[in-house]
Design a protein around this motif. Structure first.
Motif, PDB file in Angstrom:
ATOM      1  N   MET A  13       1.657  -9.338 -50.421  1.00 54.32           N
ATOM      2  CA  MET A  13       1.017 -10.113 -49.377  1.00 54.32           C
ATOM      3  C   MET A  13      -0.276  -9.397 -48.981  1.00 54.32           C
ATOM      4  SD  MET A  13       2.489 -11.104 -45.553  1.00 54.32           S
ATOM      5  CE  MET A  13       3.489  -9.646 -45.444  1.00 54.32           C
ATOM      6  N   GLN A  14      -1.343 -10.128 -49.031  1.00 56.77           N
ATOM      7  CA  GLN A  14      -2.641  -9.610 -48.623  1.00 56.77           C
ATOM      8  C   GLN A  14      -2.755  -9.665 -47.101  1.00 56.77           C
ATOM      9  OE1 GLN A  14      -4.870  -8.323 -50.798  1.00 56.77           O
ATOM     10  NE2 GLN A  14      -3.336  -8.669 -52.372  1.00 56.77           N
ATOM     11  N   GLU A  61      -5.048 -10.974 -45.231  1.00 56.56           N
ATOM     12  CA  GLU A  61      -5.408 -12.312 -44.756  1.00 56.56           C
ATOM     13  C   GLU A  61      -4.195 -13.245 -44.761  1.00 56.56           C
ATOM     14  OE1 GLU A  61      -8.202 -13.147 -43.177  1.00 56.56           O
ATOM     15  OE2 GLU A  61      -8.684 -11.036 -43.438  1.00 56.56           O
ATOM     16  N   GLU A  62      -3.323 -13.074 -45.723  1.00 60.01           N
ATOM     17  CA  GLU A  62      -2.102 -13.886 -45.771  1.00 60.01           C
ATOM     18  C   GLU A  62      -1.192 -13.539 -44.586  1.00 60.01           C
ATOM     19  OE1 GLU A  62       1.696 -14.763 -48.729  1.00 60.01           O
ATOM     20  OE2 GLU A  62       0.114 -13.409 -49.384  1.00 60.01           O
ATOM     21  N   SER A 114      -2.662 -15.073 -41.536  1.00 64.09           N
ATOM     22  CA  SER A 114      -2.437 -16.511 -41.578  1.00 64.09           C
ATOM     23  C   SER A 114      -1.000 -16.858 -41.169  1.00 64.09           C
ATOM     24  CB  SER A 114      -2.731 -17.026 -42.979  1.00 64.09           C
ATOM     25  OG  SER A 114      -2.774 -18.406 -43.000  1.00 64.09           O
ATOM     26  N   LYS A 115      -0.038 -16.077 -41.670  1.00 60.44           N
ATOM     27  CA  LYS A 115       1.360 -16.280 -41.282  1.00 60.44           C
ATOM     28  C   LYS A 115       1.534 -16.059 -39.785  1.00 60.44           C
ATOM     29  CE  LYS A 115       4.295 -15.054 -45.190  1.00 60.44           C
ATOM     30  NZ  LYS A 115       5.238 -14.044 -45.686  1.00 60.44           N
TER      31      LYS A 115
END
Length: 101
Positions: free
Chosen positions: A1-2, A4-5, A8-9
């Motif tokens: 998981m980056q 930014e991800e 976003s989550k």
């Protein structure tokens, strides 16, 4: 998981929780924040203070989230951050509405 991800989550979970807990009709809240707030640019203003409330930096929270994902444990750090951010947003909404009335 980056990173930014993860952000976003966190945003998705925060908005989802807020939509289920606000005292106002969510469609009205959503319209209001779209009209008067610029959350796209302001999320960082919530991430770091929320992490600090948990006695961590946001980077530490991200690392914990990576470990939770890697070891397939419950995503508690995400949940903890959401639990801190939602009341911050609700308080801001109350204050903002008070200024508009």
């Amino acid at each position: 998981m980056q990173l930014e991800e993860f952000k976003s989550k966190l945003i998705d979970e925060t908005l989802n929780r807020w939509s289920n807990t606000t005292a106002y009709r969510w469609s009205d809240v959503f319209d209001y924040i779209c009209d008067y707030w610029d959350l796209d640019k302001e999320w960082e203003n919530y991430f770091n203070p929320a992490a600090k409330t948990l006695d961590k930096t946001f980077d530490e929270c991200y690392i914990i989230a990576l470990n939770e994902e890697k070891y397939r444990t419950e995503p508690r750090i995400l949940e903890n951050l959401v639990t801190v951010i939602v009341p911050m947003l609700e308080k801001r909404l109350e204050e903002s509405l008070g200024e508009k009335l």
